[in-house]
Design an enzyme around this catalytic site. Structure first.
Site, PDB file in Angstrom:
ATOM      1  N   HIS A  16       1.492 -10.144  -7.217  1.00 12.74           N
ATOM      2  CA  HIS A  16       1.380  -9.517  -5.732  1.00 12.74           C
ATOM      3  C   HIS A  16       0.781  -8.061  -6.571  1.00 12.74           C
ATOM      4  O   HIS A  16       1.268  -7.418  -7.404  1.00 12.74           O
ATOM      5  CB  HIS A  16       2.739  -9.453  -5.448  1.00 12.74           C
ATOM      6  CG  HIS A  16       2.807  -8.819  -4.056  1.00 12.74           C
ATOM      7  ND1 HIS A  16       2.745  -7.569  -3.984  1.00 12.74           N
ATOM      8  CD2 HIS A  16       2.995  -9.508  -2.838  1.00 12.74           C
ATOM      9  CE1 HIS A  16       3.101  -7.358  -2.582  1.00 12.74           C
ATOM     10  NE2 HIS A  16       3.076  -8.467  -2.213  1.00 12.74           N
ATOM     11  N   SER A 240       2.742  -8.591   3.718  1.00 14.84           N
ATOM     12  CA  SER A 240       3.390  -9.769   3.890  1.00 14.84           C
ATOM     13  C   SER A 240       2.461 -10.658   2.651  1.00 14.84           C
ATOM     14  O   SER A 240       1.310 -10.792   2.957  1.00 14.84           O
ATOM     15  CB  SER A 240       3.196 -10.375   5.265  1.00 14.84           C
ATOM     16  OG  SER A 240       3.052 -11.708   5.370  1.00 14.84           O
ATOM     17  N   LYS A 241       3.259 -11.448   2.145  1.00 11.46           N
ATOM     18  CA  LYS A 241       2.719 -12.669   1.089  1.00 11.46           C
ATOM     19  C   LYS A 241       1.677 -13.345   1.968  1.00 11.46           C
ATOM     20  O   LYS A 241       0.740 -13.995   1.261  1.00 11.46           O
ATOM     21  CB  LYS A 241       3.696 -13.146   0.484  1.00 11.46           C
ATOM     22  CG  LYS A 241       4.141 -12.378  -0.917  1.00 11.46           C
ATOM     23  CD  LYS A 241       4.971 -13.526  -1.773  1.00 11.46           C
ATOM     24  CE  LYS A 241       5.634 -12.639  -2.801  1.00 11.46           C
ATOM     25  NZ  LYS A 241       6.327 -13.105  -3.848  1.00 11.46           N
ATOM     26  N   ARG A 242       2.192 -13.981   3.091  1.00  6.23           N
ATOM     27  CA  ARG A 242       1.268 -14.720   3.701  1.00  6.23           C
ATOM     28  C   ARG A 242       0.014 -14.179   4.550  1.00  6.23           C
ATOM     29  O   ARG A 242      -0.898 -14.780   4.593  1.00  6.23           O
ATOM     30  CB  ARG A 242       2.241 -15.413   4.802  1.00  6.23           C
ATOM     31  CG  ARG A 242       2.918 -16.666   4.140  1.00  6.23           C
ATOM     32  CD  ARG A 242       3.997 -17.671   4.826  1.00  6.23           C
ATOM     33  NE  ARG A 242       4.787 -16.745   5.408  1.00  6.23           N
ATOM     34  CZ  ARG A 242       5.186 -16.122   6.739  1.00  6.23           C
ATOM     35  NH1 ARG A 242       4.212 -16.661   7.551  1.00  6.23           N
ATOM     36  NH2 ARG A 242       6.098 -15.657   7.227  1.00  6.23           N
ATOM     37  N   LYS A 243       0.389 -12.978   5.127  1.00  2.29           N
ATOM     38  CA  LYS A 243      -0.679 -12.505   6.024  1.00  2.29           C
ATOM     39  C   LYS A 243      -1.458 -11.404   5.366  1.00  2.29           C
ATOM     40  O   LYS A 243      -2.853 -11.318   5.963  1.00  2.29           O
ATOM     41  CB  LYS A 243       0.031 -11.870   7.343  1.00  2.29           C
ATOM     42  CG  LYS A 243       0.580 -12.872   8.369  1.00  2.29           C
ATOM     43  CD  LYS A 243       1.155 -12.158   9.572  1.00  2.29           C
ATOM     44  CE  LYS A 243       2.336 -12.874   9.927  1.00  2.29           C
ATOM     45  NZ  LYS A 243       3.334 -11.754   9.929  1.00  2.29           N
TER      46      LYS A 243
END
Ligand code: GLU
Length: 480
Positions: A16, A240-243
């Protein structure tokens, strides 16, 4: 003694950007102070760990040039130490056995204002068994202060901490203790990590100090803490990891340069006193100070990163640029390669030709991943942008005339960017077209699109034969 810092990632997902920033700040601090940078992989979450995530961390750190001096230590190989520390805490009376189920706790607490464990087993004197967890007896009053280099003293009232679980009934020692035991054994002097971990820090301080008073355990001074500001997106929400685009791998894949990426990461919460934005690695090392890190959230701004990357690309000597572009233009000759291959084959690619084309695109790029689409027409058939074709040639009689007269004139021209430029301007003028309008159908016929490297230089490099063939092909397409 010189500082000893560590980066302690958990290999449970893509590397990340926040972890990269933490890693960089630890590295900078170590390099600035002449200290030691240790890598410890916190791989004890066996359900979420994967070998490829671990490999991803190592290769991303290597890409960013974040070399470590010690490690990687694997937390999983230090489990014996974690268990020994838990035993010492139990023997000294800091831990107690608890057999409460989650349901029982929820039931007792359903009308209570404060959630969490209520200390039910604290004084029951239960014997340990395979049904009991071990909880830490948090002091009922007083406070725990985190002396944070970035935030100053942050005070937490102990009443706000429940008696937290340290060892599960199955004997697994939970992360907060494992993490601090490892920091003790590798003698970490400064814990530099993300702000998200700040609420756990008081628990770790309580356990650290309790351990220092346990019989047979060596007392180790508490480290200094520095909790780095959170990274936020444009909406000022936590990344956000997803967005949000947070995977470091994907930036490498798109052709961001490690130097630009490191420069940008360094500005996430820190800036040199001069206020400059373009800062080389050497200057970062020279000027970095934890005391100058801000505690306000830092906006991870992809646009700014991209802009900075473009500046680094333009500043490169041509030779370096050509080498840096290799994975994107000639992946077969590179040890690392991006996920998308270029639109040409190894046989079609020509190193010397690329060396001539490179200066035309270097000025116009923001990432190396843009190179193949920009120069594809030099190496392989044009990929035609249908809309551009319709607009400039297909449904434009003047565009068609322009191609026809260009074919005639280019046939006998002394071939150079200058003469091509002059001829096009002249032919356009005769048709009442400004240069921009006159060159559009030619660009579309030869390159397939309306954007790209400077046209006349490109025509010069492509050569008369290819250019004339493509102009003919475009006209033939109209009649077909
Ligand atoms: N392994 C933890 C994480 O990846 C970091 C722990 C620490 O730096 O203390 O969030």
């Amino acid at each position: 003694m010189a500082p000893r810092v560590r980066f302690a990632p958990s290999p449970t997902g893509f590397f990340h950007v926040g972890s990269a920033r933490t890693s960089l700040f630890n590295w900078l601090y170590a390099r600035h102070t002449g200290g030691t940078f240790v890598l410890r992989i916190e791989d004890t979450d066996t359900e979420r760990n994967r070998d490829e995530w671990q490999a991803g961390i190592l290769s991303a750190m290597d890409w960013l040039g974040l070399s470590y001096d010690e490690g990687p230590y694997l937390q999983s190989s230090l489990i014996g130490d974690h268990t020994a520390a838990a035993e010492a805490l139990y023997d000294a009376g800091h831990l107690y056995a608890c057999d409460c189920t989650r349901e029982a706790i929820d039931e007792r607490k359903k009308d209570a204002a404060k959630p969490g464990y209520d200390g039910f087993c604290r004084d029951r004197g239960l014997p340990r068994s395979s049904q009991t967890a071990l909880r830490f007896a948090v002091p009922r009053d007083g406070e725990t202060v985190v002396h944070d280099v970035i935030r100053g003293d942050v005070t937490f009232a102990n009443v706000n901490y429940e008696d937290f679980v340290v060892v599960r009934p199955n004997g697994v020692v939970l992360y907060p203790l494992a993490n601090l035991v490892d920091d003790r054994s590798i003698r970490i002097s400064d814990v530099i990590r993300g702000e998200d971990l700040l609420p756990t820090t008081p628990k770790q301080i309580m356990m650290w100090e309790a351990l220092n008073n346990c019989a047979g355990v060596e007392a180790v001074p508490l480290p200094r803490y520095a909790h780095l500001p959170m990274l936020v997106n444009e909406q000022r929400k936590k990344l956000s990891k997803r967005k949000d685009p947070v995977a470091v791998e994907s930036y490498r894949d798109q052709g961001y340069l490690p130097e630009a990426f490191v420069n940008y990461l360094a500005l996430l919460g820190w800036s040199p006193r001069s206020g400059e934005e373009l800062v080389s690695r050497d200057v970062l090392v020279e000027q970095f100070a934890l005391e100058d890190v801000s505690h306000s959230p830092a906006f991870f701004d992809v646009k700014k990163l991209t802009h900075l990357n473009g500046e680094y690309l333009r500043a490169m000597p041509l030779e370096t640029f050509i080498e840096a572009a290799r994975p994107w233009v000639a992946p077969w000759s590179s040890s690392w390669r991006p996920t998308t291959p270029p639109p040409w084959s190894e046989r079609e690619f020509d190193e010397d030709l690329f060396a001539r084309v490179a200066p035309l695109v270097q000025e116009r790029l923001t990432t190396l991943g843009e190179v193949p689409a920009m120069v594809g027409f030099f190496f392989t058939e044009v990929t035609l942008d249908e809309a551009a074709f319709e607009k400039t040639i297909g449904s434009d009689p003047l565009g068609q005339t322009m191609l026809a007269v260009a074919i005639e004139r280019f046939g006998g021209l002394t071939w150079s960017a200058t003469t091509l430029h002059e001829a096009t301007a002249e032919l356009g003028e005769a048709l009442g077209l400004a240069l921009r309008k006159a060159q559009a159908p030619i660009r579309c016929a030869v390159t397939g699109t309306l954007v790209g490297p400077p046209l006349f230089e490109s025509l010069e490099i492509l050569g008369r034969e290819t250019v004339l063939t493509r102009l003919h092909d475009a006209l033939a397409r109209v009649s077909a």
